[in-house]
Design an enzyme around this catalytic site. Structure first.
Site, mmCIF file in Angstrom:
data_model
loop_
_atom_site.group_PDB
_atom_site.id
_atom_site.type_symbol
_atom_site.label_atom_id
_atom_site.label_comp_id
_atom_site.label_asym_id
_atom_site.label_seq_id
_atom_site.Cartn_x
_atom_site.Cartn_y
_atom_site.Cartn_z
ATOM 1 N N ASN A 4 -11.473 7.932 7.929
ATOM 2 C CA ASN A 4 -10.316 7.159 7.309
ATOM 3 C C ASN A 4 -9.169 7.748 7.247
ATOM 4 O O ASN A 4 -8.636 8.676 6.409
ATOM 5 C CB ASN A 4 -11.053 6.499 5.834
ATOM 6 C CG ASN A 4 -10.068 5.750 4.918
ATOM 7 O OD1 ASN A 4 -9.202 5.232 5.918
ATOM 8 N ND2 ASN A 4 -10.266 5.514 3.727
ATOM 9 N N GLY A 5 -7.889 7.198 7.692
ATOM 10 C CA GLY A 5 -6.746 7.685 7.402
ATOM 11 C C GLY A 5 -5.975 7.868 8.867
ATOM 12 O O GLY A 5 -6.404 7.110 9.650
ATOM 13 N N LYS A 22 -7.999 -4.270 3.089
ATOM 14 C CA LYS A 22 -7.575 -4.294 1.268
ATOM 15 C C LYS A 22 -7.245 -3.344 0.836
ATOM 16 O O LYS A 22 -6.388 -3.423 -0.141
ATOM 17 C CB LYS A 22 -9.381 -4.461 0.983
ATOM 18 C CG LYS A 22 -9.409 -4.754 -0.515
ATOM 19 C CD LYS A 22 -8.995 -6.090 -1.156
ATOM 20 C CE LYS A 22 -8.995 -6.177 -2.737
ATOM 21 N NZ LYS A 22 -8.452 -7.549 -2.769
ATOM 22 N N GLU A 56 4.967 -14.669 -4.274
ATOM 23 C CA GLU A 56 3.357 -14.460 -4.030
ATOM 24 C C GLU A 56 2.742 -15.536 -3.345
ATOM 25 O O GLU A 56 2.027 -15.386 -2.442
ATOM 26 C CB GLU A 56 2.863 -14.072 -5.440
ATOM 27 C CG GLU A 56 1.274 -14.310 -5.641
ATOM 28 C CD GLU A 56 0.518 -13.399 -4.528
ATOM 29 O OE1 GLU A 56 -0.732 -13.466 -4.705
ATOM 30 O OE2 GLU A 56 1.342 -12.296 -4.219
ATOM 31 N N TRP A 87 -10.548 0.090 10.905
ATOM 32 C CA TRP A 87 -9.317 -0.837 10.748
ATOM 33 C C TRP A 87 -8.379 0.032 11.784
ATOM 34 O O TRP A 87 -7.869 1.062 11.525
ATOM 35 C CB TRP A 87 -8.893 -1.097 9.511
ATOM 36 C CG TRP A 87 -7.598 -1.910 9.641
ATOM 37 C CD1 TRP A 87 -7.732 -3.398 9.607
ATOM 38 C CD2 TRP A 87 -6.261 -1.802 9.355
ATOM 39 N NE1 TRP A 87 -6.722 -3.912 9.289
ATOM 40 C CE2 TRP A 87 -5.589 -2.860 9.244
ATOM 41 C CE3 TRP A 87 -5.521 -0.450 9.120
ATOM 42 C CZ2 TRP A 87 -4.192 -2.916 8.815
ATOM 43 C CZ3 TRP A 87 -4.117 -0.443 8.863
ATOM 44 C CH2 TRP A 87 -3.460 -1.838 8.804
ATOM 45 N N HIS A 115 22.537 -20.846 -0.643
ATOM 46 C CA HIS A 115 23.238 -19.691 0.025
ATOM 47 C C HIS A 115 22.395 -19.379 1.426
ATOM 48 O O HIS A 115 22.672 -18.016 1.619
ATOM 49 C CB HIS A 115 23.066 -18.406 -1.046
ATOM 50 C CG HIS A 115 23.783 -18.728 -2.345
ATOM 51 N ND1 HIS A 115 25.297 -18.665 -2.395
ATOM 52 C CD2 HIS A 115 23.541 -19.251 -3.703
ATOM 53 C CE1 HIS A 115 25.691 -19.032 -3.568
ATOM 54 N NE2 HIS A 115 24.518 -19.358 -4.045
ATOM 55 N N ARG A 142 -12.769 -4.131 2.798
ATOM 56 C CA ARG A 142 -11.780 -3.262 3.181
ATOM 57 C C ARG A 142 -11.056 -3.449 4.652
ATOM 58 O O ARG A 142 -9.681 -3.563 4.740
ATOM 59 C CB ARG A 142 -12.198 -1.787 3.545
ATOM 60 C CG ARG A 142 -12.673 -1.087 2.300
ATOM 61 C CD ARG A 142 -13.276 0.331 2.456
ATOM 62 N NE ARG A 142 -13.373 0.838 1.253
ATOM 63 C CZ ARG A 142 -12.472 1.922 0.834
ATOM 64 N NH1 ARG A 142 -11.502 2.272 1.678
ATOM 65 N NH2 ARG A 142 -12.698 2.591 -0.248
ATOM 66 N N LYS A 193 0.520 -15.239 0.126
ATOM 67 C CA LYS A 193 -0.885 -15.802 0.264
ATOM 68 C C LYS A 193 -0.849 -16.621 1.428
ATOM 69 O O LYS A 193 -1.667 -16.329 2.234
ATOM 70 C CB LYS A 193 -1.192 -16.571 -0.889
ATOM 71 C CG LYS A 193 -1.537 -15.743 -2.094
ATOM 72 C CD LYS A 193 -2.926 -14.941 -1.859
ATOM 73 C CE LYS A 193 -3.252 -13.752 -2.938
ATOM 74 N NZ LYS A 193 -2.262 -12.808 -2.572
ATOM 75 N N GLU A 226 -0.804 -14.369 4.569
ATOM 76 C CA GLU A 226 -1.609 -13.527 4.838
ATOM 77 C C GLU A 226 -2.935 -14.293 5.582
ATOM 78 O O GLU A 226 -3.732 -13.668 6.214
ATOM 79 C CB GLU A 226 -2.234 -13.047 3.598
ATOM 80 C CG GLU A 226 -1.235 -11.803 3.004
ATOM 81 C CD GLU A 226 -1.863 -11.506 1.602
ATOM 82 O OE1 GLU A 226 -2.138 -10.268 1.564
ATOM 83 O OE2 GLU A 226 -2.143 -12.405 0.604
ATOM 84 N N CYS A 275 -10.326 2.038 6.442
ATOM 85 C CA CYS A 275 -11.603 1.806 6.956
ATOM 86 C C CYS A 275 -12.775 2.443 5.911
ATOM 87 O O CYS A 275 -12.302 3.002 4.867
ATOM 88 C CB CYS A 275 -11.574 3.247 8.021
ATOM 89 S SG CYS A 275 -10.445 2.935 9.047
#
Length: 608
Positions: free
Chosen positions: A98-99, A603, A480, A74, A503, A27, A484, A487, A2
């Protein structure tokens, strides 16, 4: 996570609050709100969704107060609705947060017994009612906050505004970042320097456990015991950055294209290009010969940078490396040898799990080194050694330029370790540094593949699942690449070591499955080709990322071959990150998703 802003202004602050919140959009958020104090009247406006909805609300119902707080939320507790949006308030006090307050259920039950009436599903509302309960008992705002903070369990940053106190803001932090900004007859609170940049370049970061009482003339900081303390006053460079999209459609596109420049800036910080020697910016408090093991800890994309670095450290310095995701490392109580090296990687420098892992490593007597993009962040301040990346503000939630700058820093550090341990000669170092010096140019060359990738993205967007394969340092890059794509396009994707294909993952392959193979022509190229043949035999659609030699030697027909510039194999992950990022970006654009602020993501993850 946030975003928080607080202003004690010389005039109406609502517009300033919203403008600052726009700088915190990177963020990630799902609702927003502001509260201001006009005379004795505390009022607020909140809206679900983007800031434009809040702006519409303020246009219809303006706020004219000269003191205020604002927030982009958020969601952690409760859906992203207007009633759950911040600020939360009683008649006497408003708060933004925030938290996460971990013990909010117990607090809420006790406060409800006392008569408090809750209007949201959030943990945050317990904070405002807790402080209000002390105000109702006759406590001053400062006393009410000081009495409430020890009862809150969790990680948080808080900003309070009080009825009848037009020249007072109170802020507090435990785990989540918070900074105080100094102005001329006005003062500020913010989640970071970017939030405060429109108003001031003079800031103080609160330490963990601090709380601050701010008036237009001063800021008095108290530590966790309540004692008045001084914190460093710093000059922030955030105001010098132009945090806009320039000519790009999205911040992510801009940041992908900034990589030749920012990777070059980072390179210049760590390498003497004239002598082709690594020049670390700080004297290390240890001898690499005394290091028996390196531990690398990070989250998400940063952990994949660490995974690549594992290959480099073990190859250049012949030192064993353990790699952990921070959310696991912090709880498994891994044995660390006193005097060994622990490396922590974080774009924001505020990642909660990584910070907790850092503190654990310090408690075990390990040397701590952080690779961060914000050199004044909590992780940086608590590390023994800081090696900043010079990526500049990264606004897109999906990391791009921070990742490649992290790789550049880690490559330089691995070379230094190799020299320090006597595993690399001066000639070896010069050859490796020469390879690094070429990287910015090679990234620029890799960007020329964008038209081909943009066309390819239209086909990828039709897929439900995508596999990424790689060997050696291309394996972390495959992980990665899959991250991406997930996301920002919301297409399911998985990355695998190419040798693991038979496998299990090979069962997934059919004629509808795109398989992205990251395979520069290196010592394991032929092995990767054999895995490609296994894919082709089962009808999979191969997308090959390789160089001209690799394209010539590949004996398997691919749907698309993306030709990368010729380069030494050692540092290919830094350059091959570009087509991986571009493929995810353009696929997301075709899918019509919110590229810069993908759903459910933030973020800077400052809670567990």
């Amino acid at each position: 996570m946030c975003g928080i802003i607080g202003i004690l202004g010389r005039g109406p602050v609502a517009e300033q609050l919203v403008d600052s919140l726009k700088r915190l959009e990177y963020r990630g958020y799902d609702s927003a709100g502001v509260a201001t104090l006009e005379g004795d009247h505390l009022d607020r406006r909140r809206a679900e969704g983007k800031l434009k909805n809040l702006e519409k609300r303020l246009a219809q119902q303006p706020l004219s107060g000269h003191a205020g707080i604002g927030h982009t939320r958020w969601a952690t507790h409760g859906k992203p609705t207007e009633s759950n949006a911040h600020p939360h308030a009683t008649d006497n006090v408003a708060v933004v947060h925030n938290g996460i307050i971990e013990n909010f259920r117990e607090l809420r039950a006790e406060l409800e017994k006392q008569g408090a009436r809750f209007a949201s599903e959030t943990d945050t509302e317990t904070v405002v009612h807790l402080v209000n309960s002390y105000l109702l008992k006759g406590h001053t705002p400062q006393q009410a906050v000081a009495a409430s903070l020890p009862q809150l369990k969790g990680a948080f940053a808080l900003a309070f505004l009080f009825k009848g106190h037009g020249d007072l803001l109170i802020g507090a932090r435990k785990g989540s970042p918070l900074a105080m900004g100094y102005g001329d007859g006005e003062m500020f609170l913010g989640s970071d320097a970017i939030a405060l940049a429109p108003f001031t370049d003079t800031i103080s970061y609160l330490d963990d456990g601090d709380w601050v009482e701010i008036t237009r003339g001063s800021g008095v900081i108290h530590d966790v015991s309540g004692a008045v303390v001084k914190r460093d006053v710093l000059k922030s460079g955030a105001s010098s950055f132009l945090v806009d999209k320039a000519n790009y459609r999205h911040f992510m596109a801009k940041e992908i294209h900034e990589q030749p420049e920012v990777v070059g800036h980072t390179l210049a910080r760590y390498v003497d290009m004239g002598t082709e020697r690594v020049m670390l910016p700080a004297r290390l408090p240890f001898d690499f010969n005394d290091i028996q093991r390196i531990s690398i800890t990070a989250c998400g994309t940063a952990s994949y940078a660490g995974f690549v670095a594992k290959y480099w450290f073990e190859r250049f310095a012949r030192v064993p490396v353990e790699l952990d995701v921070a959310s696991e490392f912090r709880y498994r109580e891994a044995p660390l040898r006193k005097g060994d090296l622990a490396i922590f990687i974080s774009q924001s420098g505020e990642t909660a799990d990584t910070l907790a892992a850092l503190r654990y490593a310090k408690s075990q007597g390990a040397h701590t080194l952080s690779v961060v993009n914000v050199p004044t962040s909590t992780i940086a301040r608590e590390s023994e050694i800081v090696m900043p990346t010079l990526a500049g503000p990264e606004i897109g939630v999906a990391s791009t330029k921070a990742f490649t700058c992290q790789l550049m820093v880690l490559a330089a550090l691995a070379i230094a370790a190799g020299r320090g341990r006597g595993e690399l000669s001066e000639a070896d170092e010069a050859k490796l540094v020469h390879g690094l010096v070429e990287v910015p140019r090679l990234i620029a060359a890799a960007l020329t593949t964008e038209p081909q990738i943009e066309k390819l993205a239209r086909e990828i967007a039709k897929s439900k699942d995508v596999l990424y394969l790689g060997r050696g340092t291309s394996y972390p890059l495959a992980l990665e690449g899959a991250l991406k794509l997930k996301e920002i396009s919301y297409i399911h994707a998985e990355g695998y070591a190419a040798g693991e294909l038979k496998h299990g993952p090979i069962a997934l392959i059919d004629e509808t499955m795109p398989v992205v193979v990251i395979a520069p022509y290196d010592r394991v190229f032929e092995k990767t080709v054999s895995n490609m043949q296994e894919v082709a035999a089962r009808g999979g659609n191969i997308i090959l990322m390789t160089d001209a030699k690799g394209a010539e030697e590949a004996t398997v027909e691919s749907l698309v071959t993306i030709i990368m510039p010729d380069m030494a194999a050692t540092f290919t992950p830094i350059v091959y990150a570009i087509p991986v990022q571009l493929l995810a970006y353009h696929t997301a654009v075709v899918m019509g998703t919110d590229v810069d602020q993908p759903r459910n993501l933030a973020k800077s993850v400052t809670v567990e």
